[in-house]
Every structure is written in structure tokens, then in C-alpha cells.
Motif scaffolding. Structure first.
Motif, short mmCIF file in Angstrom:
data_model
loop_
_atom_site.label_atom_id
_atom_site.label_comp_id
_atom_site.label_asym_id
_atom_site.label_seq_id
_atom_site.Cartn_x
_atom_site.Cartn_y
_atom_site.Cartn_z
N MET A 1 -7.10 -4.51 -7.94
CA MET A 1 -6.78 -4.21 -6.57
C MET A 1 -6.76 -2.73 -6.29
N SER A 2 -6.79 -1.91 -7.29
CA SER A 2 -6.72 -0.47 -7.07
C SER A 2 -7.79 0.00 -6.09
N ASN A 3 -8.99 -0.58 -6.18
CA ASN A 3 -10.06 -0.14 -5.29
C ASN A 3 -9.82 -0.55 -3.84
N GLU A 4 -8.91 -1.47 -3.58
CA GLU A 4 -8.57 -1.86 -2.21
C GLU A 4 -7.52 -0.92 -1.60
N ALA A 5 -6.92 -0.09 -2.41
CA ALA A 5 -5.80 0.73 -1.95
C ALA A 5 -6.18 1.60 -0.75
N ASP A 6 -7.44 2.02 -0.67
CA ASP A 6 -7.86 2.87 0.44
C ASP A 6 -7.98 2.09 1.76
N THR A 7 -8.18 0.80 1.69
CA THR A 7 -8.42 0.03 2.90
C THR A 7 -7.20 -0.76 3.36
N ILE A 8 -6.15 -0.77 2.59
CA ILE A 8 -4.95 -1.52 2.94
C ILE A 8 -3.78 -0.55 3.12
N PHE A 9 -3.06 -0.72 4.20
CA PHE A 9 -1.89 0.11 4.50
C PHE A 9 -0.68 -0.48 3.79
N TYR A 10 0.08 0.37 3.12
CA TYR A 10 1.31 -0.04 2.43
C TYR A 10 2.47 0.76 2.98
N ASP A 11 3.60 0.11 3.14
CA ASP A 11 4.80 0.84 3.52
C ASP A 11 6.03 0.01 3.18
N SER A 27 11.45 -7.83 12.49
CA SER A 27 11.52 -6.39 12.21
C SER A 27 10.24 -5.88 11.55
N LEU A 28 9.77 -6.62 10.54
CA LEU A 28 8.59 -6.18 9.81
C LEU A 28 7.32 -6.35 10.65
N SER A 29 7.23 -7.44 11.41
CA SER A 29 6.07 -7.67 12.27
C SER A 29 6.01 -6.64 13.40
N GLU A 30 7.16 -6.35 13.98
CA GLU A 30 7.25 -5.37 15.07
C GLU A 30 6.80 -3.99 14.57
N TYR A 31 7.18 -3.65 13.35
CA TYR A 31 6.76 -2.39 12.75
C TYR A 31 5.23 -2.32 12.69
N LEU A 32 4.59 -3.40 12.23
CA LEU A 32 3.12 -3.42 12.15
C LEU A 32 2.48 -3.49 13.53
N LEU A 33 3.09 -4.19 14.47
CA LEU A 33 2.56 -4.26 15.83
C LEU A 33 2.54 -2.87 16.47
N LYS A 34 3.63 -2.11 16.31
CA LYS A 34 3.70 -0.76 16.89
C LYS A 34 2.66 0.17 16.28
N LYS A 35 2.29 -0.08 15.03
CA LYS A 35 1.26 0.72 14.37
C LYS A 35 -0.15 0.26 14.74
N GLY A 36 -0.25 -0.89 15.43
CA GLY A 36 -1.55 -1.42 15.81
C GLY A 36 -2.24 -2.18 14.69
N HIS A 37 -1.48 -2.65 13.72
CA HIS A 37 -2.05 -3.32 12.55
C HIS A 37 -2.13 -4.84 12.70
N VAL A 38 -1.32 -5.41 13.61
CA VAL A 38 -1.36 -6.85 13.88
C VAL A 38 -1.35 -7.05 15.39
N ASN A 39 -1.75 -8.24 15.83
CA ASN A 39 -1.72 -8.52 17.26
C ASN A 39 -0.37 -9.12 17.67
N GLU A 40 -0.24 -9.39 18.96
CA GLU A 40 1.03 -9.88 19.49
C GLU A 40 1.35 -11.30 19.04
N ASN A 73 -4.80 -12.83 13.13
CA ASN A 73 -3.75 -12.01 13.75
C ASN A 73 -3.66 -10.61 13.15
N VAL A 74 -4.55 -10.31 12.21
CA VAL A 74 -4.53 -9.03 11.51
C VAL A 74 -5.62 -8.11 12.08
N ILE A 75 -5.23 -6.91 12.45
CA ILE A 75 -6.17 -5.89 12.93
C ILE A 75 -6.52 -4.95 11.79
#
Length: 157
Positions: A1-11, A27-40, A73-75
Motif C-alpha cells: 500500500m505504500s505506493n497508494e500513500a500519495d493518492t489517499i488522504f490520511y488524518d 464527526s468523522l464524516s463531517e470532517y471529510l465533507l468539509k474537506k470536500g472528500h465525501v459527498n453529502e 459517496n467518495v470524492i
């Protein structure tokens, strides 16, 4: 998975005073929604999926959960580690009648089943070791947790 590290956001999100699985997923979904990483629809779909197909795992000394939603649902692919200061009741994967006290959540927002399978394997392998759970749950900051997450789980190949 190391080669995927550039394309996947971790926090990491430190969850404070969250007492239900719905609130934790919110809480976790809202965090990703505000970043534009998932849809509503991501949050609702994840809670609905968790109710039908629970993701709690009876790790020791504290259980973990790995909630996720469908790829539509993933952007932007993301994995967020949530560490809660309160234990939260989740149902056990494969046995919804069994309740677990979860303190660590891995919210997966990935595209395609292979991504989920690879992450599940790394997460489960890491969390099988009691000392790893103790170390991760005992972190003092999100930065410390993120360092462990990336070094010992994401790049575990």
C-alpha cells in the motif's frame, strides 16, 4: 500500500465527548465533507451500512470499528482515524447481537473493494496485537497518532 500513500488522504481526529456510534460517524464524516472528500450522502450511507453490516472488532483491551460507505459517496479517497475519549457502543462484525466498547475508529472513504480489503487487512493485523492498541489509544495528540497510523498501519507491507 505504500505506493497508494500519495493518492489517499490520511488524518486523525480526536473525538471528545462523543457517546454514540452515530455521533462518532457524524464527526468523522463531517470532517471529510468539509474537506470536500465525501459527498453529502456519505454520512447517512455509512450509518445505514453500520446498522446493517456492523464493523466492530473485539480487539483487546479496547475494541475498534471500521465504518465505511459505498464508493459512489467518495470524492477523494481518505482514511481517518478517530480516537475517542469515551468508549462507544458498536455491534460486532458478524454478530450484531454482541455489543463492543469501541475507542478507536478507522473511517474508510475508498473507491473499490480491493482498497477496503487491503486496509482492513493492515488494520486488523496491527490491531490484533494488544500492545499496539494500548499505544494507539494512549496517544496524547493527533500528530502522535498520525505518525503511528502512517508508519505502522498504512506502510505495513
Amino acid at each position: 500500500m505504500s505506493n497508494e500513500a500519495d493518492t489517499i488522504f490520511y488524518d486523525v481526529v480526536m473525538l471528545r465527548n462523543v457517546t454514540t456510534k452515530e455521533a462518532a460517524i457524524h464527526s468523522l464524516s463531517e470532517y471529510l465533507l468539509k474537506k470536500g472528500h465525501v459527498n453529502e450522502h456519505y454520512e447517512h450511507a455509512t450509518i445505514e451500512r453500520e446498522d446493517t453490516y456492523p464493523t466492530g472488532l473485539p480487539t483487546k483491551p479496547i475494541a475498534i470499528a471500521i465504518p465505511h460507505s459505498k464508493h459512489e459517496n467518495v470524492i477523494k479517497q481518505s482514511v481517518v482515524l478517530g480516537i475517542s475519549d469515551q468508549l462507544i457502543e458498536f455491534s460486532e462484525m458478524g454478530n450484531s447481537d454482541s455489543k463492543l466498547n469501541v475507542g478507536i475508529l478507522f473511517l474508510l472513504a475508498l473507491k473499490g473493494e480491493n482498497g477496503h480489503i487491503n486496509y482492513l487487512k493492515n488494520i486488523v493485523n496491527y490491531c490484533k496485537v494488544e500492545e499496539n492498541i494500548e499505544k494507539l489509544y494512549g496517544v496524547k495528540s493527533a500528530e502522535e497518532a498520525l505518525q503511528i497510523f502512517v508508519a505502522e498501519i498504512v506502510n505495513a507491507d
